[in-house]
Design a protein around this motif. Structure first.
Motif, PDB file in Angstrom:
ATOM      1  N   UNK A 124       0.830  -1.197   0.000  1.00 49.23           N
ATOM      2  CA  UNK A 124       0.000   0.000   0.000  1.00 49.23           C
ATOM      3  C   UNK A 124       0.871   1.258   0.000  1.00 49.23           C
ATOM      4  N   UNK A 125       1.935   1.235   0.801  1.00 53.14           N
ATOM      5  CA  UNK A 125       2.869   2.378   0.843  1.00 53.14           C
ATOM      6  C   UNK A 125       3.527   2.557  -0.514  1.00 53.14           C
ATOM      7  N   UNK A 126       3.945   1.440  -1.134  1.00 53.18           N
ATOM      8  CA  UNK A 126       4.562   1.521  -2.466  1.00 53.18           C
ATOM      9  C   UNK A 126       3.610   2.117  -3.493  1.00 53.18           C
ATOM     10  N   UNK A 127       2.317   1.737  -3.364  1.00 45.80           N
ATOM     11  CA  UNK A 127       1.311   2.282  -4.293  1.00 45.80           C
ATOM     12  C   UNK A 127       1.219   3.804  -4.170  1.00 45.80           C
ATOM     13  N   UNK A 128       1.160   4.298  -2.930  1.00 48.44           N
ATOM     14  CA  UNK A 128       1.068   5.745  -2.719  1.00 48.44           C
ATOM     15  C   UNK A 128       2.325   6.460  -3.228  1.00 48.44           C
ATOM     16  N   UNK A 129       3.485   5.823  -3.038  1.00 47.54           N
ATOM     17  CA  UNK A 129       4.734   6.447  -3.521  1.00 47.54           C
ATOM     18  C   UNK A 129       4.744   6.527  -5.048  1.00 47.54           C
ATOM     19  N   UNK A 130       4.312   5.412  -5.690  1.00 43.55           N
ATOM     20  CA  UNK A 130       4.301   5.396  -7.150  1.00 43.55           C
ATOM     21  C   UNK A 130       3.294   6.375  -7.725  1.00 43.55           C
ATOM     22  N   UNK A 131       2.174   6.541  -6.999  1.00 44.47           N
ATOM     23  CA  UNK A 131       1.080   7.373  -7.522  1.00 44.47           C
ATOM     24  C   UNK A 131       1.040   8.750  -6.869  1.00 44.47           C
ATOM     25  N   UNK A 132       2.160   9.163  -6.240  1.00 44.37           N
ATOM     26  CA  UNK A 132       2.109  10.409  -5.484  1.00 44.37           C
ATOM     27  C   UNK A 132       1.798  11.614  -6.361  1.00 44.37           C
ATOM     28  N   UNK A 133       2.313  11.637  -7.596  1.00 43.12           N
ATOM     29  CA  UNK A 133       2.052  12.783  -8.479  1.00 43.12           C
ATOM     30  C   UNK A 133       0.571  12.858  -8.859  1.00 43.12           C
ATOM     31  N   UNK A 134       0.001  11.687  -9.176  1.00 43.33           N
ATOM     32  CA  UNK A 134      -1.430  11.668  -9.552  1.00 43.33           C
ATOM     33  C   UNK A 134      -2.308  12.033  -8.363  1.00 43.33           C
TER      34      UNK A 134
END
Length: 278
Positions: A4-14
């Protein structure tokens, strides 16, 4: 959790873009009267539409229970009406039916689980059987008219010989003319039925009501069979050629009422005794 943390990091710009868009939208609505009123009206309209859909879905989901409640209420009303009619039969004033005669018909509501109309001999299956007091020979009616007669039963189900059957006859009476004949299906249209043995000299008109007569022990008298659709003359016969619109619509039959004549066995036994003595 790590995914979940990785998802937020990857999608932080969006995610940041979406948050900024929401923030901008918020400021636009709160700083402009025009956009504020537009948003308010639009949101109310969609909220009202969603609420209407929700109410419609809830009403549709409750239709089964509503129909069951109405069928039970009709059962009670049928019992009261039949008792009233039996206690005041068409007879001389000095005649009074006893309480047993007035209470002789009992009704049991049942749900239709199978029904055919496309054959020459049609049958109906209901969800009540011997455990509910149903037995072969009992009459069956609908909220609008005659349906048929119980053929066989087990504990939980019963099969009914439909009035849409080549060998099923109903002793019927023209209300206006007071003449008695036999209603029988000709195997063609499941919405129509024939009425036989009505003399030509008897006046019959389109729309005249035909009900069950007093000369059968299966149905209470006065149950609607149908209404006259057409009046003709049978070739080389002295009888009318009468076609009726059936009172019961078998294409959407949901609930029926099984009629128990509590005095039928007593009547049949006495009549059989007389027949054996002839």
């Amino acid at each position: 959790m790590g995914e979940l943390v990785d998802f937020f990091i990857r999608s932080r710009n969006f995610i940041l873009f979406v948050l900024l868009e929401v923030l901008c939208f918020y400021f636009i609505i709160n700083t402009s009267n025009y956009w504020s009123a537009t948003f308010f009206n639009t949101s109310n309209r969609y909220a009202a539409q969603v609420l209407a859909w929700s109410n419609a879905a809830n009403q549709y989901a409750s239709l089964r229970q509503v129909n069951a409640d109405l069928a039970l209420e009709n059962q009670q009303l049928n019992a009261r009406l039949t008792k009233l009619l039996q206690s005041k039969p068409a007879a001389p004033k000095e005649y009074q039916a006893d309480s047993a005669f007035a209470d002789r018909f009992k009704f049991v509501v049942a749900k239709v689980v199978n029904n055919t109309t496309q054959f020459a001999n049609n049958y109906i299956t209901i969800d009540k059987g011997t455990d509910d007091g149903i037995r072969p020979g009992m009459g069956v009616i609908s909220p609008t008219g005659v349906v048929g007669k119980v053929k066989v039963c087990n504990q939980h189900f019963s099969v009914i010989t439909s009035i849409l059957h080549s060998e099923f006859l109903v002793s019927s009476k023209l209300v206006k003319a007071g003449e008695i004949g036999s209603a029988k299906w000709d195997g063609v249209d499941p919405h129509l039925i024939k009425l036989d043995a009505i003399p030509r000299y008897k006046p019959v008109s389109k729309g005249d009501s035909v009900v069950t007569s007093e000369f059968n022990s299966t149905f209470p008298p006065g149950i609607l069979v149908g209404r006259v659709r057409s009046v003709g003359v049978q070739p080389n016969q002295t009888f009318h050629d009468l076609t009726l619109n059936l009172a019961t619509n078998f294409s959407n039959l949901s609930f029926v009422y099984v009629v128990e004549n509590r005095l039928q066995a007593e009547q049949d036994q006495l009549e059989k005794q007389v027949e054996n003595e002839k």
